[in-house]
Design an enzyme around this catalytic site. Structure first.
Site, PDB file in Angstrom:
ATOM      1  N   ASN A 110      41.876  37.684  41.402  1.00  0.00           N
ATOM      2  CA  ASN A 110      42.946  36.800  40.889  1.00  0.00           C
ATOM      3  C   ASN A 110      43.131  36.690  39.519  1.00  0.00           C
ATOM      4  O   ASN A 110      44.243  36.282  39.133  1.00  0.00           O
ATOM      5  CB  ASN A 110      42.408  35.427  41.391  1.00  0.00           C
ATOM      6  N   ARG A 123      38.326  53.168  53.102  1.00  0.00           N
ATOM      7  CA  ARG A 123      39.131  52.022  53.393  1.00  0.00           C
ATOM      8  C   ARG A 123      39.708  51.207  52.078  1.00  0.00           C
ATOM      9  O   ARG A 123      40.679  50.414  52.236  1.00  0.00           O
ATOM     10  CB  ARG A 123      38.611  51.198  54.510  1.00  0.00           C
ATOM     11  N   ARG A 154      45.358  31.803  47.881  1.00  0.00           N
ATOM     12  CA  ARG A 154      44.727  32.015  46.685  1.00  0.00           C
ATOM     13  C   ARG A 154      45.705  31.321  45.629  1.00  0.00           C
ATOM     14  O   ARG A 154      46.972  31.371  45.786  1.00  0.00           O
ATOM     15  CB  ARG A 154      44.382  33.454  46.205  1.00  0.00           C
ATOM     16  N   GLU A 192      34.981  40.286  39.595  1.00  0.00           N
ATOM     17  CA  GLU A 192      35.873  41.331  39.778  1.00  0.00           C
ATOM     18  C   GLU A 192      35.504  42.670  39.557  1.00  0.00           C
ATOM     19  O   GLU A 192      34.547  42.767  39.152  1.00  0.00           O
ATOM     20  CB  GLU A 192      37.191  40.907  38.979  1.00  0.00           C
TER      21      GLU A 192
END
Length: 296
Positions: free
Chosen positions: A193, A152, A286, A3
């Site tokens: 997550n 973006r 997920r 992450e």
DNA sequence: CGGTTATGTATAG
DNA sequence: TATACCTAACCGC
């Protein structure tokens, strides 16, 4: 664990170990052969992270932009300095081999071991090397192209200058569940997550609440919570979201790895705060974990 | 040894 | 929503 915190640690590792050096760049696996040839011998000028993406800025307007995805990892080897982060990314035990310096010129840099597995990119500097395996993304770009890609992405809670306003606005204008928005890298960059599950639990938010139903103060608190958990992740090199009072035992006797998370992968186990069984479900492909009692 | 799983995302339909 | 991508750990046999 890739992450955002892992990628910020990577950027720091590259800055400490490679910036200012001309690097040998190769692609033992062959799938980045052209990019490696174009970069070989270039000086690394900066290493940056935005969310889960790593930007390596080389002299001559060349940027190596990479993303570890689900199972990518960088591993390091060389002099002691490189051992601080022997491997960053998916769980594995590589990069723990001793420097393969038999036959190295006396006083010269340690030589990397022969590549094991599919090494997409190998960087070799003055005192060590870095190997990239299994990335979801690995491209050579101009700085303008890299900057466009960065644009973006949503703001990154690990960026001390980040403005949470675009995050708050994006959530408040959407009907999508806040649990989905937190994982959308265009809304906020670097949350995965685990941080999603843990920060929503810590703020007492139901992941299925539509974004537009949430107020600005609540979302600023959610931003701050994510930022705090991610900063801890950078500091520790792993994600620990429990408070000492959430963990059994006291002092140094705590069994750590099993008690690092509040709800992530704890489905069926009693909530650490209220005892209600932790729930699991799927949202946009997920697995989502939450406490049905604490989060509403 | 084979099947499952994973901290992720891009693309196709 | 499904799938492809791509690697390694883990578990059961």
């Amino acid at each position: 664990m890739p992450e955002g915190h892992s990628v910020h640690r990577l950027a720091r590792q590259f800055a400490d170990c490679f910036v200012g050096q001309a690097l040998s760049v190769s692609s033992p696996q062959g799938r980045f052969a052209d990019g490696a040839a174009a970069l070989d011998g270039a000086v690394l000028e900066a290493a940056r992270a935005h969310g889960k993406q790593l930007f390596l800025d080389f002299a001559g307007d060349r940027v190596l932009r990479s993303h570890l995805g689900l199972y990518g990892a960088w591993s390091f080897g060389g002099t002691d300095r490189f051992r601080g982060a022997s491997s960053i990314g998916a769980p594995r035990r590589i990069g723990e081999r001793e420097a393969h310096d038999d036959g190295a010129p006396a006083g010269g840099p340690p030589l990397p071991p022969p590549p094991v597995g599919a090494v997409r990119v190998r960087l070799v500097g003055d005192e060590g090397w870095a190997d990239l395996r299994g990335p979801a993304l690995c491209v050579l770009e101009s700085s303008a192209e890299a900057e466009a890609a960065r644009g973006r992405l949503g703001p990154d809670p690990l960026d001390p200058h980040a403005d949470p306003a675009p995050f708050v606005a994006a959530v408040r204008r959407s009907r999508r569940p806040v649990g989905a928005l937190l994982m959308d890298q265009a809304v906020v960059a670097g949350v995965g997550n685990i941080f999603r599950a843990e920060s929503l639990f810590r703020r007492g938010l139901d992941p299925m609440t539509p974004g537009r139903a949430l107020g600005e103060p609540v979302l600023r608190e959610l931003w701050a919570e994510s930022a705090a958990l991610m900063r801890t992740g950078v500091r520790l090199g792993r994600i620990v979201t429990t408070d000492p009072s959430d963990r059994p035992g006291t002092g140094e006797e705590q069994a750590w790895p099993e008690h690092a998370h509040l709800v992530y992968r704890r489905q069926g186990l009693p909530c650490r705060r209220c005892g209600t069984p932790v729930a699991a479900g799927e949202l946009e492909g997920r697995t989502l974990f939450w406490c049905p009692s604490c989060q509403r």
